[in-house]
Enzyme design. Structure first.
Site, short mmCIF file in Angstrom:
data_model
loop_
_atom_site.label_atom_id
_atom_site.label_comp_id
_atom_site.label_asym_id
_atom_site.label_seq_id
_atom_site.Cartn_x
_atom_site.Cartn_y
_atom_site.Cartn_z
CG ASP A 1 -1.95 -1.08 1.19
OD1 ASP A 1 -2.31 -1.50 0.09
OD2 ASP A 1 -2.41 -1.51 2.27
CG ASP B 1 -11.45 -1.96 -0.33
OD1 ASP B 1 -10.62 -2.88 -0.44
OD2 ASP B 1 -11.22 -0.79 -0.70
#
Length: 252
Positions: A11, A130
């Site tokens: 990330d 997500d």
């Protein structure tokens, strides 16, 4: 039997690798290119780079980062964050990315998936999801880095996206993210058994047994992890030896 894959996820925020828990409390985990080189040497099958604030800040994923990565590794990598057009994808692929990941923009404009798949091929288009399990027991889609809850069921959106041309699903359980308590086996299994494309399980890998579970019980095609690899709590080579010893087909 199809070979399962181990994927390291990085990330990216402000050019650095970060890792949090349940999508918050981010901490620095190092230089993304240096980590990419390490994972390549350790035997990762693929890498995923997600610019986690690109959509929120209305920025584009850094093509410069893709270029730097491509010059240092020889395994496939996916890059995502803020991708919303054919031009965005063109730039990233020209700079060395093998696949791209779309999330919020694709949800807001589902036909984007279709346009990208027609232009670049489904094998190049990864839909990142997500998702979070609510009190009613159902898993719902969240957008904008997990900040925005929708009323759309995870499976419904995944099936629609595959029908539109998504070639792979990157499924992240927000409930499990960073907890190291194991992957979300139920929703992973639902998608894996009912969709005709590979499903990458993300969120919750903490010990080697969790990876075995998500392949055998969750039926995932690939397992993705971040912090356990970043901070060397699990070595990829040792993980692969463990999986092979447990009769899981893996590239070594």
């Amino acid at each position: 039997m199809l070979t399962k894959r181990i994927i390291a996820c990085l990330d990216i925020k402000d050019g650095r690798t970060v890792k949090g828990t349940n999508f918050i409390d981010l901490r620095d985990a190092g230089d993304p290119v240096e980590l990419a080189i390490r994972y390549c040497e350790e035997g990762a099958d693929e890498l995923v780079f997600l610019d986690i604030t690109a959509t929120i800040e209305k920025r584009k994923t850094l093509s410069e980062l893709a270029n730097r990565i491509a010059h240092h590794i020889n395994i496939p990598f996916t890059i995502g964050g803020g991708i919303s057009s054919i031009e965005d994808v063109n730039i990233l692929l020209q700079n060395g990315a093998d696949k791209i990941s779309v999330n919020t923009a694709a949800f807001n404009q589902p036909q984007l998936i279709n346009r990208l798949a027609k232009e670049f091929g489904s094998q190049c288009i990864v839909l990142a999801i997500d998702t979070k399990q609510e009190e009613d027991g159902n898993w719902y889609i969240h957008l904008n880095g997990g900040r925005t809850r929708t009323t759309t069921l995870c499976f419904d959106w995944a099936r629609q996206a595959v029908d539109l041309g998504a070639g792979e699903i990157l499924l992240t359980s927000m409930d499990h993210d960073g907890t190291k308590q194991g992957f979300a086996l139920d929703i992973t299994k639902q998608l894996s058994e009912n969709l005709p494309v590979p499903v990458i399980a993300s969120g919750g890998g903490g010990i080697m047994e969790h990876f075995a579970d998500v392949f055998t019980l969750g039926k995932a095609d690939a397992a993705l992890a971040a912090s356990v690899f970043h901070f060397e709590e699990i070595k990829i080579k040792e993980l692969k030896k463990y999986l092979i010893a447990n009769n899981i087909s893996i590239r070594f």
